[in-house]
Motif scaffolding. Structure first.
Motif, mmCIF file in Angstrom:
data_model
loop_
_atom_site.group_PDB
_atom_site.id
_atom_site.type_symbol
_atom_site.label_atom_id
_atom_site.label_comp_id
_atom_site.label_asym_id
_atom_site.label_seq_id
_atom_site.Cartn_x
_atom_site.Cartn_y
_atom_site.Cartn_z
ATOM 1 N N GLN A 199 96.853 32.063 -19.186
ATOM 2 C CA GLN A 199 95.628 31.439 -18.741
ATOM 3 C C GLN A 199 94.737 32.439 -18.008
ATOM 4 O OE1 GLN A 199 96.559 28.006 -16.399
ATOM 5 N NE2 GLN A 199 97.101 26.768 -18.174
ATOM 6 N N ASP A 240 82.505 28.129 -16.090
ATOM 7 C CA ASP A 240 83.846 27.714 -15.658
ATOM 8 C C ASP A 240 84.411 26.635 -16.572
ATOM 9 O OD1 ASP A 240 83.917 29.521 -13.627
ATOM 10 O OD2 ASP A 240 83.255 28.125 -12.075
ATOM 11 N N ASP A 241 83.533 25.734 -17.067
ATOM 12 C CA ASP A 241 83.995 24.720 -18.027
ATOM 13 C C ASP A 241 84.478 25.384 -19.317
ATOM 14 O OD1 ASP A 241 83.499 22.630 -16.355
ATOM 15 O OD2 ASP A 241 81.491 22.212 -17.139
ATOM 16 N N LYS A 299 87.806 26.766 -18.724
ATOM 17 C CA LYS A 299 88.841 25.732 -18.749
ATOM 18 C C LYS A 299 89.223 25.396 -20.187
ATOM 19 C CE LYS A 299 87.500 23.531 -14.383
ATOM 20 N NZ LYS A 299 86.927 22.304 -13.760
ATOM 21 N N ASP A 335 91.281 28.086 -21.520
ATOM 22 C CA ASP A 335 92.668 27.987 -21.053
ATOM 23 C C ASP A 335 93.447 26.953 -21.857
ATOM 24 O OD1 ASP A 335 92.681 29.957 -19.195
ATOM 25 O OD2 ASP A 335 92.300 28.669 -17.469
#
Length: 344
Positions: free
Chosen positions: A148, A131-132, A135, A138
């Motif tokens: 995104q 997930d990092d 991010k 994005d």
């Protein structure tokens, strides 16, 4: 004294019995009875008993039988005791082996449970890392202008550090639930990795496109100086002092300051005249051109391919100029535009 007297009398009785038996044997060889004479003491009357001849043999045989039975029972008991001891030893040994096996299995189960817990924690940590990465992806997509990626809610991964709380043995049911959760997380993680792989490939393509777009789009200063002596638009002409339109930026800089092309492109014009002095026109993409005037020296020729940041000339004061500076102009589809949007 009475005990001693009784012993003597008893002795006498045995002697009398023996003598009587001897006499009877001599006189009556065919007799089938024994006479037992008992003399308690000197003052008592003698008592006689007749015993059949087979009684001693029967008693002896009975005694022998009893002894034999006793020996058999003793040997049987000893054998049974030995067998029982062996069985008891085997039971103790098997019980020890069973206890050791159970302990080893319990230790193995505990190790497996700990490994499951560690695997679950690592899975949560990996999901958080993915997930990092998303991010960060994005952020890159935001920079490059791409859409995104939807980020799934990440499980909170435990951080390293101090811990505490009461200790309660984990049940098999709780461990099984954790196993199922870990399986589900790993399945989701596998899908996330595949999605992330495709997304990163798409982001990479978009980043390359954005990088290429940045290279062909003017967006840097043509000289290190940031001193603008005359901006874009209406101004008072420095020679006639009349209102006039200025189609670019005049940037003051010392003589022979390097002039950098502000984007990749092709040199379409190099020349010199009384108005523009030594000047270079570079064509980029999407109808954009940049124009560099009043150069002291030109370092490229018409038709040359130039890369962003490359030195194409040196600052001078040729043409219609009042001093050392660079006239920098941006043209959009052949029309002069304000250079401000094309500068950092």
């Amino acid at each position: 004294m009475r005990i001693a007297t009784n012993i003597i009398v008893f002795h006498r009785i045995m002697l009398i019995c023996a003598k009587t038996e001897g006499a009877d044997m001599k006189l009556k060889m065919g007799s089938k009875r024994y006479t037992l004479v008992i003399i308690p003491d000197a003052n008592s009357s003698v008592r006689r008993f007749e015993v059949p001849k087979l009684i001693p043999y029967i008693a002896g045989a009975g005694l022998m039988t009893l002894v034999s039975i006793t020996l058999v029972l003793y040997v049987g008991h000893a054998r049974n005791a030995s067998v029982a001891n062996k069985l008891q030893t085997q039971i103790v040994s098997r019980d020890a082996e069973y206890t050791s096996t159970v302990q080893e299995k319990n230790q193995t189960i505990e190790q497996l449970q700990n490994q499951v817990i560690q695997l679950s924690q690592q899975t949560a940590e990996m999901k958080a890392k993915i997930d990092d990465i998303r991010k960060q992806e994005d952020e890159i997509r935001t920079i490059t202008g791409s859409g995104q990626v939807k980020i799934s809610s990440a499980d909170v991964a435990p951080a390293a550090g101090a811990m505490g709380g009461s200790s309660t043995q984990a049940s098999n049911g709780e461990v099984q639930v954790l196993v199922e959760q870990t399986k589900s997380q790993l399945s989701d993680l596998d899908k996330s990795v595949d999605e992330l792989k495709d997304s990163i490939a798409d982001t990479k393509e978009k980043a390359i496109e954005a990088q290429q777009k940045l290279r062909i789009t003017p967006n840097i200063w043509p000289v290190d100086s940031r001193t603008i002596t005359s901006g874009f638009g209406l101004r008072q002409d420095p020679f006639t002092m009349r209102p006039s339109f200025h189609s670019g930026y005049d940037i003051s800089a010392p003589r022979d300051t390097p002039v950098h092309v502000t984007a990749d492109g092709v040199v379409t014009t190099t020349g010199s005249d009384s108005s523009h002095g030594n000047n270079i026109v570079v064509t980029h993409s999407k109808g954009l051109q940049t124009w560099y005037m009043h150069l002291n020296k030109m370092l490229v020729q018409k038709g040359d391919r130039v890369e962003k940041g490359q030195v194409i000339g040196l600052v001078g004061t040729t043409g219609r100029s009042t001093g050392y500076h660079l006239h920098y102009e941006v043209l959009k589809n052949g029309v002069s535009s304000d250079p401000k949007p094309y500068l950092p």
